[in-house]
Design a protein around this motif. Structure first.
Motif, PDB file in Angstrom:
ATOM      1  N   SER A  40      20.580   6.820  37.914  1.00  0.00           N
ATOM      2  CA  SER A  40      21.055   7.276  36.588  1.00  0.00           C
ATOM      3  C   SER A  40      20.347   6.853  35.427  1.00  0.00           C
ATOM      4  N   ALA A  64      17.051   8.569  35.041  1.00  0.00           N
ATOM      5  CA  ALA A  64      17.133   9.857  34.890  1.00  0.00           C
ATOM      6  C   ALA A  64      16.194  10.588  33.879  1.00  0.00           C
ATOM      7  N   ALA A  88      23.475   9.494  31.489  1.00  0.00           N
ATOM      8  CA  ALA A  88      23.007   8.600  32.300  1.00  0.00           C
ATOM      9  C   ALA A  88      23.518   7.371  32.200  1.00  0.00           C
TER      10      ALA A  88
END
Length: 452
Positions: free
Chosen positions: A296, A299, A141
């Protein structure tokens, strides 16, 4: 002999490699098409150049992934950096069509070489330090967030530099005259990107240690590539989750190509002129990268809240599909309300894709053994490019309006629905790799453990 890097150090170096590699691409996003136009290329010729880039990348995805698994991650990353350095210089300085075409082909080759080795190096390093059960999502991430951040910053800088150079009285003209027409203001971001590639190569050489590998002759590497390619193609055939990761990558490719093809024209229609539309599109691209980076970062949290990486992928791809469908629903509408809904849809798309990426790759690394790690990532990238190219051709011939947007949204929604059913756990799937004719396997080849 030094032991493996600790996880924080490996994560930091992986993030730096991601940033250095993708910053040059970000610098080229805004000026590239305008530069090619300035060099006298027609729209059809520019489309041909981009096709050459995509086809080269697609053709080399699996062979170069196999090279990374055989020769090592670092040497392939260095080759990618050198190819991109040369490509950016050729496109930035070249005026002849064959030079520009060569530059785009080399850029496609560099893209293929880069589509797995850095991530494979990070996973190998984490596993060597903490075993196959170590957390990967946090580092993956962070790498995705860094990529999104530098793409956003690079897009803004690449769009601003030519404009700033044009502010001075006849500065752009003097720059072109001093370089005999080779350097235009639009060339500067690409040449700056080429300089960044030098820093990328030097960093990879000094900061990414790998365990020693047994020497392999070039003929043995070339002879072993077909087996590695076949093994990569078989990955999705024998593992349901890996197959879903690959198919989801194709759905993501269809969504991205829909945005890339349709959004510039939509931005120009909103502003009423192509020049101001290009500025708006650059701002939108920057906002998209920021949303992807935020996704991200969230995530790992999404995976924990959803209960598993599989459910996190399903939810995030569904959110992205909802955003693209919202863009389709507002395609023919006008007014402030439609613009606000379009902006929300655009943000949701990139936010959903940002969340999905690290969770998908976490699943992939748990299912594919170390000897096929880079190959598996290359298959994923290959499917994304091929499906994206196919959907792009369809979108390109459809009449402007909601339908092209809805097509991309429906394909992405189908990718989300793939994850409705849970799969039984399975052992990691190895990929056949050529063995050196002498010596014992390297430490990395011994690590046939599950992906994190």
């Amino acid at each position: 002999m030094k032991g493996p890097l600790d996880i924080p150090t490996a994560r930091r170096r992986y993030v730096t490699v991601c940033a250095l590699f993708w910053l040059p691409l970000g610098l080229s996003i805004a000026p590239l098409i305008l530069l090619l136009t300035e060099r006298g290329m027609t729209t059809a010729a520019i489309a041909g150049l981009f096709a050459a880039h995509s086809l080269t990348a697609a053709a080399l995805e699996l062979p170069t992934g196999g090279l990374a698994d055989v020769l090592g991650r670092r040497v392939v990353l260095v080759a990618a950096g050198l190819l991109n350095l040369t490509a950016l210089a050729l496109v930035g300085l070249g005026s002849a069509p064959w030079l520009l075409g060569l530059g785009m082909v080399l850029m496609g080759a560099g893209r293929a070489l880069s589509s797995g080795p850095a991530e494979a190096w990070y996973v190998d390093t984490v596993h060597a330090d903490s075993g196959p059960g170590a957390d990967l999502r946090t580092g993956l991430a962070a790498g995705s967030s860094a990529t999104s951040a530098v793409l956003a910053a690079g897009t803004l800088l690449g769009g601003a530099l030519p404009w700033l150079l044009g502010l001075g009285p006849d500065l752009g003209a003097r720059l072109s005259e001093a370089s005999s027409g080779l350097v235009l203001p639009l060339s500067v971001p690409l040449l700056l990107g080429s300089a960044v590639e030098i820093a990328f190569v030097l960093y990879v050489l000094t900061a990414l240690p790998e365990p020693p590998r047994a020497p392999v002759a070039l003929r043995d590497v070339l002879r072993g590539i077909p087996a590695t390619v076949v093994g990569g193609l078989r990955l999705g055939g024998r593992d349901t989750l890996v197959r879903r990761v690959f198919l989801s990558a194709g759905a993501v490719g269809s969504a991205l190509v829909t945005i890339e093809l349709l959004m510039p024209g939509r931005a120009a229609a909103v502003t009423g002129a192509s020049e101001s539309g290009a500025v708006l599109f650059a701002a939108l691209a920057c906002a998209g990268f920021i949303c992807s980076g935020l996704g991200s970062r969230f995530a790992p949290l999404t995976g924990r809240l959803a209960g598993s990486g599989e459910r996190a992928v399903m939810v995030s791809l569904g959110v992205g599909a909802g955003g693209l469908l919202l863009l389709g629903a507002t395609a023919g509408a006008t007014g402030a309300g439609a613009l606000v809904l379009s902006a929300i849809g655009y943000g949701l798309l990139y936010l959903g894709l940002g969340v999905a990426g690290p969770n998908e790759n976490d699943i992939l690394h748990r299912r594919v053994a170390s000897t096929g790690r880079a190959t598996g990532l290359s298959v994923q990238s290959l499917v994304m490019q091929l499906v994206g190219a196919l959907i792009g051709l369809v979108v390109g011939v459809l009449r402007p309006g909601p339908v092209p947007w809805l097509l991309g949204g429906c394909v992405l929604l189908a990718g989300a629905l793939l994850w409705l059913r849970r799969s039984e756990p399975a052992s990691p799937s190895p990929v056949a790799r050529p063995q050196p004719p002498v010596a014992c396997p390297s430490p990395a080849s011994q690590d046939a453990t599950a992906r994190s």
